[in-house]
Design a protein around this motif. Sequence first.
Motif, short mmCIF file in Angstrom:
data_model
loop_
_atom_site.label_atom_id
_atom_site.label_comp_id
_atom_site.label_asym_id
_atom_site.label_seq_id
_atom_site.Cartn_x
_atom_site.Cartn_y
_atom_site.Cartn_z
N ASP A 107 0.75 -1.16 -0.19
CA ASP A 107 0.01 0.04 -0.03
C ASP A 107 0.82 1.27 0.14
N ALA A 108 2.09 1.20 0.70
CA ALA A 108 3.01 2.17 0.88
C ALA A 108 3.54 2.68 -0.41
N ASP A 109 3.70 1.47 -1.08
CA ASP A 109 4.62 1.85 -2.50
C ASP A 109 3.54 2.20 -3.41
N LYS A 110 2.29 1.84 -3.27
CA LYS A 110 1.36 2.50 -4.40
C LYS A 110 0.93 3.71 -4.15
N ILE A 111 0.83 4.30 -2.60
CA ILE A 111 0.94 5.67 -2.42
C ILE A 111 1.97 6.64 -2.74
N THR A 112 3.10 5.94 -2.76
CA THR A 112 4.35 6.63 -3.03
C THR A 112 4.34 6.79 -4.35
N SER A 113 3.94 6.05 -5.21
CA SER A 113 3.79 5.94 -6.45
C SER A 113 2.92 7.07 -6.98
N ILE A 114 1.60 6.86 -6.44
CA ILE A 114 0.80 8.24 -6.74
C ILE A 114 1.33 9.59 -6.33
N LEU A 115 1.84 9.64 -5.19
CA LEU A 115 2.39 10.97 -4.77
C LEU A 115 3.47 11.49 -5.80
N LYS A 116 4.19 10.29 -6.39
CA LYS A 116 5.42 10.83 -7.25
C LYS A 116 4.50 11.40 -8.53
N ASP A 117 3.66 10.77 -8.98
CA ASP A 117 2.82 11.22 -10.31
C ASP A 117 2.16 12.70 -9.82
N LEU A 118 1.57 12.72 -8.93
CA LEU A 118 1.03 14.22 -8.43
C LEU A 118 1.97 14.96 -8.28
N GLU A 119 3.27 14.74 -7.71
CA GLU A 119 4.32 15.81 -7.65
C GLU A 119 4.64 16.15 -9.28
N LEU A 120 4.89 15.34 -10.07
CA LEU A 120 5.09 15.41 -11.35
C LEU A 120 4.06 16.43 -12.22
N ARG A 121 2.90 16.29 -11.53
CA ARG A 121 1.55 16.99 -12.41
C ARG A 121 1.76 18.43 -11.80
N LYS A 122 2.51 18.60 -10.70
CA LYS A 122 2.37 20.01 -10.30
C LYS A 122 3.55 20.76 -10.90
N LYS A 123 3.12 22.01 -11.31
CA LYS A 123 3.94 22.79 -12.20
C LYS A 123 5.12 23.33 -11.35
N TYR A 124 6.37 23.19 -12.03
CA TYR A 124 7.54 23.80 -11.45
C TYR A 124 7.63 25.32 -11.92
N VAL A 125 7.59 26.25 -11.06
CA VAL A 125 7.19 27.63 -11.43
C VAL A 125 8.78 28.48 -10.91
N GLY A 126 9.71 27.69 -10.36
CA GLY A 126 10.83 28.38 -9.96
C GLY A 126 11.99 28.95 -10.82
N GLY A 127 11.85 28.50 -12.04
CA GLY A 127 12.58 29.13 -13.28
C GLY A 127 14.04 28.53 -12.80
N LYS A 128 15.05 29.24 -13.46
CA LYS A 128 16.28 28.91 -13.22
C LYS A 128 16.79 29.11 -11.87
N MET A 129 17.69 28.15 -11.52
CA MET A 129 18.28 28.06 -10.26
C MET A 129 19.51 29.01 -10.16
N MET A 130 19.73 29.45 -9.23
CA MET A 130 21.07 30.28 -8.68
C MET A 130 22.30 29.41 -8.70
#
Length: 381
Positions: free
Chosen positions: A228-251
């Motif tokens: 169950d933990a592996d399944k939820i971790t996979s879901i969280l990973k997919d959800l994180e990828l769906r979040k848009k990274y808006v930070g731009g170029k790093m310093m």
Amino acid sequence: MKKSIIIALVVALLFAGVNSFANSIDDQINKNQQELDDIKKRLNEGVESLDRNEGQQTDIEREVSALEREIRDREAKIVVLESDIVDTKLAIEVKEVELIEAEKEVQFQNDRMEKRLRTMYKSGNFGYLEVMLGAADFTDLLTRVDKIQMLLDYDQETLLALIEAREFVVQRKEELENYRLKLEADKVEVQLEKVKLQASVNVLEEKKVLLQQDHKALSNQLNELNKDADKITSILKDLELRKKYVGGKMMWPLDLSHTSISSPFGERMHPILLTLKLHTGIDVRAPKGAAVYAAQSGQVIYSDWLGSYGMAVMIDHGGGIITLYGHNSALLVSPGTEVKKGDAIAKVGSTGRSTGNHLHFEVRVAGDYVDPYDYVTNPSN
């Protein structure tokens, strides 16, 4: 005018949709994270239960071993007692034979003495008269009378000695019988002790079987929880990828005076292990104590010793992007801290598996190592 208003409304709706989408993803992440935290808590409790179970099984095994040693001790005592009982029975049989012989001797001597007395009684004074008349002189007479008395005394002493010997045999036989009875009683007592010890072993073995059954059930539960933990971790990973990274170029994570790269990202011969390994980040030369900066805004998710990384900081920037700063000599932030781009988070060092002072800088996307140069530009280039 109307056209500009419509465009403004569309843009507003688009932003609202984006925000709503982001909020929806955040809600899903929070929900799944809470569920994952709950599973991890149950996993920890399950592991503790397994540890207790295994500890109890170990205690039972120690108790069983101790009881089995006592049982073997009782068995050895029983063998000795049985041997003593056999020896005592043989000794009693010998005494019985001796007693029969002694009684025969007593009877024989008694019969002989009675026969002699009857003969002398029947002879009466005549027998004594014959002895007196047959004497050559007075001295011979005294000698003959003494011999008769000595003969009678001998018969009596012999009989008494035989009776005493018979009584000794009887007494010795009784002592042996009593000793045999004591041995038999001791044997019964030791056998009872053995039975009680074996009963205790049986109880402990039954407890161990129940513990083993519980252990198997707990292990199965933990396996399911891990799935169950592996399944939820996979879901969280997919959800994180769906979040848009808006930070731009790093310093650049160090002062601009520290830009020399000692080891780039990619396959390399490890300087300590001397094997070909993926170098998961870039190593930047810098003196001990130099400030290390957050390459982008985010939340500190780790700040502690991290194996070969030594003293390390990890920052979550959203969108599944995490940066890591390793081998530090000091850590300036703690987990949960929100940092801004350019905040000092650590000081350069050479902790962990390191050959000298430098910063190991990593960028991970959804858990995968990527070349930091995809996100940061070396100011010296």
